[in-house]
Design a protein around this motif. Structure first.
Motif, PDB file in Angstrom:
ATOM      1  N   THR A 209       0.853  -1.185   0.000  1.00 51.95           N
ATOM      2  CA  THR A 209       0.000   0.000   0.000  1.00 51.95           C
ATOM      3  C   THR A 209       0.891   1.237   0.000  1.00 51.95           C
ATOM      4  OG1 THR A 209      -0.075   0.004   2.387  1.00 51.95           O
ATOM      5  CG2 THR A 209      -1.861  -1.140   1.249  1.00 51.95           C
ATOM      6  N   PRO A 210       0.505   2.233  -0.765  1.00 45.22           N
ATOM      7  CA  PRO A 210       1.325   3.455  -0.804  1.00 45.22           C
ATOM      8  C   PRO A 210       1.240   4.191   0.526  1.00 45.22           C
ATOM      9  CG  PRO A 210      -0.686   3.769  -2.064  1.00 45.22           C
ATOM     10  CD  PRO A 210      -0.670   2.317  -1.629  1.00 45.22           C
ATOM     11  N   GLU A 211       2.285   4.934   0.793  1.00 47.71           N
ATOM     12  CA  GLU A 211       2.342   5.743   2.027  1.00 47.71           C
ATOM     13  C   GLU A 211       1.242   6.803   1.941  1.00 47.71           C
ATOM     14  OE1 GLU A 211       3.885   6.407   5.697  1.00 47.71           O
ATOM     15  OE2 GLU A 211       4.618   4.918   4.311  1.00 47.71           O
ATOM     16  N   PRO A 212       0.378   6.911   2.964  1.00 48.29           N
ATOM     17  CA  PRO A 212      -0.706   7.900   2.890  1.00 48.29           C
ATOM     18  C   PRO A 212      -0.143   9.315   2.941  1.00 48.29           C
ATOM     19  CG  PRO A 212      -0.639   6.922   5.061  1.00 48.29           C
ATOM     20  CD  PRO A 212       0.364   6.181   4.219  1.00 48.29           C
ATOM     21  N   VAL A 213      -0.800  10.189   2.228  1.00 52.18           N
ATOM     22  CA  VAL A 213      -0.414  11.601   2.240  1.00 52.18           C
ATOM     23  C   VAL A 213      -1.222  12.280   3.336  1.00 52.18           C
ATOM     24  CG1 VAL A 213      -0.344  13.736   0.915  1.00 52.18           C
ATOM     25  CG2 VAL A 213       0.062  11.548  -0.219  1.00 52.18           C
ATOM     26  N   LEU A 214      -0.513  12.825   4.286  1.00 51.88           N
ATOM     27  CA  LEU A 214      -1.167  13.467   5.414  1.00 51.88           C
ATOM     28  C   LEU A 214      -1.405  14.947   5.126  1.00 51.88           C
ATOM     29  CD1 LEU A 214       0.950  11.933   8.304  1.00 51.88           C
ATOM     30  CD2 LEU A 214      -1.339  11.256   7.601  1.00 51.88           C
ATOM     31  N   PRO A 215      -2.515  15.487   5.634  1.00 52.57           N
ATOM     32  CA  PRO A 215      -2.715  16.932   5.481  1.00 52.57           C
ATOM     33  C   PRO A 215      -1.649  17.680   6.275  1.00 52.57           C
ATOM     34  CG  PRO A 215      -4.450  15.977   6.855  1.00 52.57           C
ATOM     35  CD  PRO A 215      -3.622  14.848   6.339  1.00 52.57           C
ATOM     36  N   LYS A 216      -1.479  18.942   5.943  1.00 45.62           N
ATOM     37  CA  LYS A 216      -0.431  19.740   6.575  1.00 45.62           C
ATOM     38  C   LYS A 216      -0.564  19.761   8.098  1.00 45.62           C
ATOM     39  CE  LYS A 216       1.935  24.091   6.169  1.00 45.62           C
ATOM     40  NZ  LYS A 216       3.038  24.103   5.263  1.00 45.62           N
ATOM     41  N   SER A 217      -1.793  19.778   8.603  1.00 48.22           N
ATOM     42  CA  SER A 217      -1.991  19.817  10.050  1.00 48.22           C
ATOM     43  C   SER A 217      -1.559  18.526  10.730  1.00 48.22           C
ATOM     44  CB  SER A 217      -3.455  20.105  10.371  1.00 48.22           C
ATOM     45  OG  SER A 217      -4.268  19.056   9.881  1.00 48.22           O
ATOM     46  N   ARG A 218      -1.415  17.440   9.948  1.00 48.84           N
ATOM     47  CA  ARG A 218      -1.040  16.158  10.526  1.00 48.84           C
ATOM     48  C   ARG A 218       0.404  15.774  10.213  1.00 48.84           C
ATOM     49  NH1 ARG A 218      -4.886  13.273  13.509  1.00 48.84           N
ATOM     50  NH2 ARG A 218      -3.575  11.562  12.880  1.00 48.84           N
ATOM     51  N   GLN A 219       1.136  16.652   9.531  1.00 49.35           N
ATOM     52  CA  GLN A 219       2.531  16.377   9.197  1.00 49.35           C
ATOM     53  C   GLN A 219       3.374  16.379  10.460  1.00 49.35           C
ATOM     54  OE1 GLN A 219       3.945  15.761   6.143  1.00 49.35           O
ATOM     55  NE2 GLN A 219       1.915  15.771   5.215  1.00 49.35           N
ATOM     56  N   PRO A 220       4.416  15.565  10.506  1.00 46.30           N
ATOM     57  CA  PRO A 220       5.286  15.579  11.683  1.00 46.30           C
ATOM     58  C   PRO A 220       5.978  16.936  11.823  1.00 46.30           C
ATOM     59  CG  PRO A 220       6.098  14.037  10.015  1.00 46.30           C
ATOM     60  CD  PRO A 220       4.826  14.605   9.506  1.00 46.30           C
ATOM     61  N   VAL A 221       6.175  17.353  13.051  1.00 48.69           N
ATOM     62  CA  VAL A 221       6.826  18.624  13.315  1.00 48.69           C
ATOM     63  C   VAL A 221       8.244  18.380  13.795  1.00 48.69           C
ATOM     64  CG1 VAL A 221       4.731  19.890  13.821  1.00 48.69           C
ATOM     65  CG2 VAL A 221       5.906  18.692  15.650  1.00 48.69           C
ATOM     66  N   ARG A 222       9.081  19.369  13.585  1.00 52.84           N
ATOM     67  CA  ARG A 222      10.464  19.252  14.010  1.00 52.84           C
ATOM     68  C   ARG A 222      10.550  19.340  15.530  1.00 52.84           C
ATOM     69  NH1 ARG A 222      14.443  23.927  13.111  1.00 52.84           N
ATOM     70  NH2 ARG A 222      14.490  23.796  15.294  1.00 52.84           N
ATOM     71  N   VAL A 223      11.343  18.503  16.119  1.00 59.18           N
ATOM     72  CA  VAL A 223      11.509  18.503  17.561  1.00 59.18           C
ATOM     73  C   VAL A 223      12.313  19.725  17.957  1.00 59.18           C
ATOM     74  CG1 VAL A 223      12.474  17.235  19.507  1.00 59.18           C
ATOM     75  CG2 VAL A 223      11.455  15.994  17.599  1.00 59.18           C
ATOM     76  N   GLN A 224      11.846  20.403  19.011  1.00 65.51           N
ATOM     77  CA  GLN A 224      12.559  21.589  19.472  1.00 65.51           C
ATOM     78  C   GLN A 224      13.882  21.171  20.087  1.00 65.51           C
ATOM     79  OE1 GLN A 224      10.023  23.677  22.110  1.00 65.51           O
ATOM     80  NE2 GLN A 224       8.595  24.284  20.527  1.00 65.51           N
ATOM     81  N   GLU A 225      14.809  22.077  20.027  1.00 62.81           N
ATOM     82  CA  GLU A 225      16.115  21.761  20.590  1.00 62.81           C
ATOM     83  C   GLU A 225      16.033  21.669  22.105  1.00 62.81           C
ATOM     84  OE1 GLU A 225      18.226  26.037  20.557  1.00 62.81           O
ATOM     85  OE2 GLU A 225      17.908  25.114  18.600  1.00 62.81           O
ATOM     86  N   THR A 226      16.922  20.936  22.665  1.00 61.22           N
ATOM     87  CA  THR A 226      16.901  20.725  24.110  1.00 61.22           C
ATOM     88  C   THR A 226      17.322  21.995  24.828  1.00 61.22           C
ATOM     89  OG1 THR A 226      19.202  19.992  24.179  1.00 61.22           O
ATOM     90  CG2 THR A 226      17.521  18.305  23.759  1.00 61.22           C
ATOM     91  N   ALA A 227      17.045  22.028  26.109  1.00 65.75           N
ATOM     92  CA  ALA A 227      17.401  23.192  26.912  1.00 65.75           C
ATOM     93  C   ALA A 227      18.909  23.397  26.931  1.00 65.75           C
ATOM     94  CB  ALA A 227      16.871  23.029  28.336  1.00 65.75           C
ATOM     95  N   GLN A 228      19.663  22.301  26.923  1.00 62.22           N
ATOM     96  CA  GLN A 228      21.124  22.404  26.927  1.00 62.22           C
ATOM     97  C   GLN A 228      21.624  23.043  25.638  1.00 62.22           C
ATOM     98  OE1 GLN A 228      23.258  21.779  29.415  1.00 62.22           O
ATOM     99  NE2 GLN A 228      24.866  22.585  28.116  1.00 62.22           N
ATOM    100  N   GLU A 229      21.072  22.621  24.487  1.00 62.88           N
ATOM    101  CA  GLU A 229      21.483  23.208  23.204  1.00 62.88           C
ATOM    102  C   GLU A 229      21.129  24.684  23.160  1.00 62.88           C
ATOM    103  OE1 GLU A 229      19.290  20.714  20.612  1.00 62.88           O
ATOM    104  OE2 GLU A 229      20.914  19.263  20.352  1.00 62.88           O
TER     105      GLU A 229
END
Length: 108
Positions: free
Chosen positions: A3-23
């Motif tokens: 099965t092809p990879e489903p195309v997610l709407p923009k609101s369901r796209q993965p978001v970038r993880v914020q940098e840690t407090a140390q960084e």
């Protein structure tokens, strides 16, 4: 058949993880204890001024005085005379009150 990879709407796209407090702290310029204390004292002074301003704005006497000024400016022209619509409203209210009193006395 895969099965092809489903195309997610923009609101369901993965978001970038914020940098840690140390960084994040590594990117900030290092400050001395004196600089930090000075910044805290400045913030405390600003907060104190803001609280004092709010207290002065909310004093009952000032609120009443401001309300009277608003009503007065709404009822008078720039030259200081009464507005015609205010005179008409007062005259209309007097006529209605007189009529109601006249009707009430007449029905007795």
């Amino acid at each position: 058949m895969s099965t092809p990879e489903p195309v997610l709407p923009k609101s369901r796209q993965p978001v970038r993880v914020q940098e840690t407090a140390q960084e994040e702290s590594d990117r900030r310029p290092k400050r001395s204890v004196d600089e930090i204390e000075q910044a805290m004292a400045e913030r405390s002074e600003r907060l104190s001024r803001n609280v004092d301003d709010l207290v002065n704005r909310m004093k009952p006497g000032r609120l009443a005085r401001d309300g009277v000024q608003r009503v007065g400016s709404a009822m008078t022209t720039e030259q200081g005379g009464p507005r015609l619509e205010v005179i008409g409203a007062v005259a209309g209210a007097a006529v209605v009150a007189a009529f109601v009193i006249w009707r009430a006395r007449r029905r007795r």
